[in-house]
Motif scaffolding. Sequence first.
Motif, PDB file in Angstrom:
ATOM      1  N   ALA A 488       0.856  -1.183   0.000  1.00 25.73           N
ATOM      2  CA  ALA A 488       0.000   0.000   0.000  1.00 25.73           C
ATOM      3  C   ALA A 488       0.896   1.238   0.000  1.00 25.73           C
ATOM      4  N   GLU A 489       0.362   2.357   0.471  1.00 28.60           N
ATOM      5  CA  GLU A 489       1.123   3.599   0.504  1.00 28.60           C
ATOM      6  C   GLU A 489       1.135   4.192   1.910  1.00 28.60           C
ATOM      7  N   LEU A 490       1.105   3.321   2.908  1.00 25.78           N
ATOM      8  CA  LEU A 490       1.089   3.782   4.289  1.00 25.78           C
ATOM      9  C   LEU A 490       2.415   4.426   4.659  1.00 25.78           C
ATOM     10  N   THR A 491       2.344   5.572   5.325  1.00 21.56           N
ATOM     11  CA  THR A 491       3.540   6.227   5.848  1.00 21.56           C
ATOM     12  C   THR A 491       3.726   5.968   7.336  1.00 21.56           C
ATOM     13  N   ALA A 492       2.706   5.446   7.961  1.00 22.65           N
ATOM     14  CA  ALA A 492       2.779   5.060   9.373  1.00 22.65           C
ATOM     15  C   ALA A 492       1.883   3.856   9.564  1.00 22.65           C
ATOM     16  N   LEU A 493       2.119   3.162  10.667  1.00 21.42           N
ATOM     17  CA  LEU A 493       1.357   1.941  10.914  1.00 21.42           C
ATOM     18  C   LEU A 493      -0.127   2.257  11.012  1.00 21.42           C
ATOM     19  N   TRP A 494      -0.492   3.087  11.937  1.00 22.98           N
ATOM     20  CA  TRP A 494      -1.840   3.632  12.057  1.00 22.98           C
ATOM     21  C   TRP A 494      -1.813   4.775  13.063  1.00 22.98           C
ATOM     22  N   VAL A 513       2.666  -5.477   6.915  1.00 28.20           N
ATOM     23  CA  VAL A 513       2.703  -4.096   6.417  1.00 28.20           C
ATOM     24  C   VAL A 513       3.911  -3.906   5.506  1.00 28.20           C
ATOM     25  N   SER A 514       4.323  -4.945   4.839  1.00 21.53           N
ATOM     26  CA  SER A 514       5.485  -4.869   3.947  1.00 21.53           C
ATOM     27  C   SER A 514       5.158  -4.055   2.708  1.00 21.53           C
ATOM     28  N   GLN A 515       6.217  -3.575   2.049  1.00 20.26           N
ATOM     29  CA  GLN A 515       6.112  -2.823   0.799  1.00 20.26           C
ATOM     30  C   GLN A 515       5.205  -1.603   0.955  1.00 20.26           C
ATOM     31  N   ASN A 516       5.494  -0.815   1.983  1.00 24.60           N
ATOM     32  CA  ASN A 516       4.827   0.460   2.199  1.00 24.60           C
ATOM     33  C   ASN A 516       5.883   1.557   2.266  1.00 24.60           C
ATOM     34  N   HIS A 517       5.483   2.716   2.768  1.00 20.44           N
ATOM     35  CA  HIS A 517       6.410   3.855   2.901  1.00 20.44           C
ATOM     36  C   HIS A 517       6.587   4.222   4.372  1.00 20.44           C
ATOM     37  N   ILE A 518       6.577   3.246   5.223  1.00 21.83           N
ATOM     38  CA  ILE A 518       6.665   3.481   6.665  1.00 21.83           C
ATOM     39  C   ILE A 518       8.111   3.785   7.041  1.00 21.83           C
ATOM     40  N   ILE A 519       8.299   4.906   7.717  1.00 17.16           N
ATOM     41  CA  ILE A 519       9.639   5.324   8.148  1.00 17.16           C
ATOM     42  C   ILE A 519       9.913   4.884   9.575  1.00 17.16           C
ATOM     43  N   GLU A 520       8.913   4.919  10.402  1.00 16.61           N
ATOM     44  CA  GLU A 520       9.118   4.618  11.826  1.00 16.61           C
ATOM     45  C   GLU A 520       7.914   3.869  12.377  1.00 16.61           C
ATOM     46  N   VAL A 543      13.948   3.968   9.406  1.00 18.14           N
ATOM     47  CA  VAL A 543      15.075   4.782   9.848  1.00 18.14           C
ATOM     48  C   VAL A 543      15.639   4.172  11.118  1.00 18.14           C
ATOM     49  N   CYS A 544      16.955   4.131  11.193  1.00 17.35           N
ATOM     50  CA  CYS A 544      17.617   3.576  12.379  1.00 17.35           C
ATOM     51  C   CYS A 544      17.674   4.637  13.464  1.00 17.35           C
ATOM     52  N   ASN A 545      16.874   4.487  14.481  1.00 23.04           N
ATOM     53  CA  ASN A 545      16.887   5.402  15.617  1.00 23.04           C
ATOM     54  C   ASN A 545      16.548   4.616  16.880  1.00 23.04           C
TER      55      ASN A 545
END
Length: 854
Positions: A488-494, A513-520, A543-545
Amino acid sequence: MGVRFRELFLLLAVCALSLSEPVNKTAKSSTIPIFTQYDDYEGDEQEVLFNEDRPCPRDCICTVFQGYKIAKCNRLELGTQKFGDDITDLVIENADPGLPIKLTDHIFRKVGLHQIATVKIVNSTIDYVSPRAFYGLSELYAVNLVNNNLKDLHPETFATNKKLLLLTLSHNPLKFPESGSDEYFLNATTVQELEVSYCSMKNISANVFKNLSGLMYLNVAGNNLTDIEPGTFKKLLDLEELDLSDNNIKSLPDDIFSENNELATLNIQRNPIDTVYGLQISDLLTLNAGQTKIKFVGPSMFNGMTYIANLNLSGNKMQQIHNQAFHKLVELNYLDLSYNNLSFVSSELIKENIELDIFKISNNPLLRYLPVEGFNCSAEQFNIYLFDASNCGLEEIYDNSLKTFTALSVINLSGNNIKTISNKVFSVCPKLVEINLADNMLTTLDVKIFEKNNELGKLFLQGNPLKVLSAEVFIHTPLLTWLDMSNAELTALWKTNKNQPQTLLANLTFLNVSQNHIIEIKQTELDTLNHLRSLDISNNPLVCNREFENLMTWLSKRKVSPNANTALIANLATNPKEEEETYSWEFLTRKTCGASSVHPVEPLPAVSDEEIWERIDEDAQGNFDLKNTLDDGKLADDTKVNDNKLNDEIVDDLDKDDDDDDENDEDEDENEDDDDASEDYDDGEGDDVDLKLKLIEKPTMKKPVAKQEKEQVKIAIKLLENDSVYDDLEPEVYVQASVDEQQHGRYDYLWPILIAIFSSLLLLIVIAKVVMIVCSRRNKQIRYNSAIIAAMSQPGRTKKDCGLVYQQLSEDLTGPATPKLSRYQPLPSVTVNASNMSYESSPFHHSNIVPEAV
């Protein structure tokens, strides 16, 4: 007397030693296992014992399955093979094509298979079958001769096998009677299941099955049949299932099944049949007419088959169906209209099919809408529990499209062009346990879309351009166990809020939630997922944080699987080297953060300096844990410093305390004590220091403390071991650097004690062993003396007869002699009553009335 007794004892001992070797050899030979004796035998044919009493012939492996004795061979050769009469099943597979099998007269009886029940010869070559090959096999009930290049079979081959039930001859170029001939194919009236599929049968004459009157299942699929004479099946009064699929039949005579009142299943798929109108099959329950040329279904097509329960019309490229085509099928349970070209489905189509359970209209790409007010039902509500409308090009689902599907459990709307779904669509289906909305055009979901679906267990949302998803969507689905939001095009989990319940998705076990745009992904977003067992977050720009490290630690502790298979498949196009590595959270950490942060750590709890000093004030008696206090706040400096630097820092801290006390008009005595302490400490630079500790500076914001409270706080740290200046003080806290040495000292005496205990036990065991040996020797001596005295007391017995004395003694000790067993003498046989054999327990049982398993 003493000398004579010693001489007699020595004489007996010499005789015993002289006879000990042959007796031992006899004893050893008498205990040789029977199997070893047989293994040593080598004759013209190598014999291998089977079930302890029957030999298994060469080129065969004999096994036992559920009490039946099976011989699996790779050839059948008369004269070199001999089977035991306890063999019930013969299996020959993949025999050498260079050595074709010849089934000559009485071949099975000649090789010893008198009680054979099943014969399976497959994937081999049979170039000859005698009419009397199976003669005399009174227990034979199943024969499987699939794919043997068998060309000719005499009609009377199985005439004498009165228990034969299953006969499979498929994939053989058999010869059948020509059209119009009076000849018949086989004379086997007891056969109930016959399979002659893919046997190059070009046509079927009216008399071909006349002597197979007991048939209940007949498979003639794949024979390229074009025409069937009307009276072909009239003799098969017990026929229940007929398979005519994969032929070239264009039409069926109206009265071809007029005499088959027991026919329940008819398969005519993959035939160029354009209609079944006029067929009279009163008791037909299943009609499989898929992939034919039926383009239109009229209102009276099924008038002669009104009791159909399962109807398959898929893959026919149908464009229209009359709205009353199925009204007379009141017993219909299963209806499949998938893979057609339907552009419209009437709301009256299934009005009278109130017993319908499964309804499929998938893969009709021209179907844009479902009925606006749903499908009409004569009983108000349907019993349909599965509705499949996937890959139909649907653009919208109206609010009332499912209003008569209140019993729906599974709905599949995947592969359509649905952009939005109202929260009223699924509210009329409270029993839904699975919803598939994958591969649509959904960008968001209404927070109340599943408000009435409290029993929902699986939800598929993958392949939708979802950008934002609120956690409130899942508040009303407490039983959800499977959630797929991949690709999908999710940027966050929910999105979460403070008022969300602690039981949110508590039963979820799989999350993708694979193959999305989730950063964190924050750990707090998954805290309520107590039953999570598999999580796929691959192919996201993570992102590694610190949040990522916390998440990896949380997943590892919970033993959540990274769903390695899905992740590896998704990464095939990116880097083939990643396939070789085992996908794990460590691997994902290295991929995201590199080698620098392989072991994520949990953050320390944030504790202010004020809280640290409050703990010190509360523990004024000196019993607080200084280590925990330092760990909760800023850690002390672990770098090594020299003694002078450490002393200077401590002196400065103490001086600073003195200055603070002067400003607040505190006791001058305490100031003097502190100054003296600092001066004495400076004098002790050459002594050994047990503890190097950097005290934490007090915060700049001074805490107002009453004078009486400050006087109660006294922390004396003993820094030097032999410093007399600090002996007069009453320390409340002692920080000892030699704690480890003291703890280690507790175990200094453990090993000597353990060694002493084990030594004592070993000594006791040795003493007990010696006592046992002495006692056993004494008993043996008494037994031997008694035997000698008894032997010598017999009249006429002298010292020369010491051999007889030893022989009698050995018989007393070892028991009766083991009789010799002739190596050629047959072992006791165990008869097997083959008549008690059951049809269900045989390995050739045909559970689905399809003899391919035979």
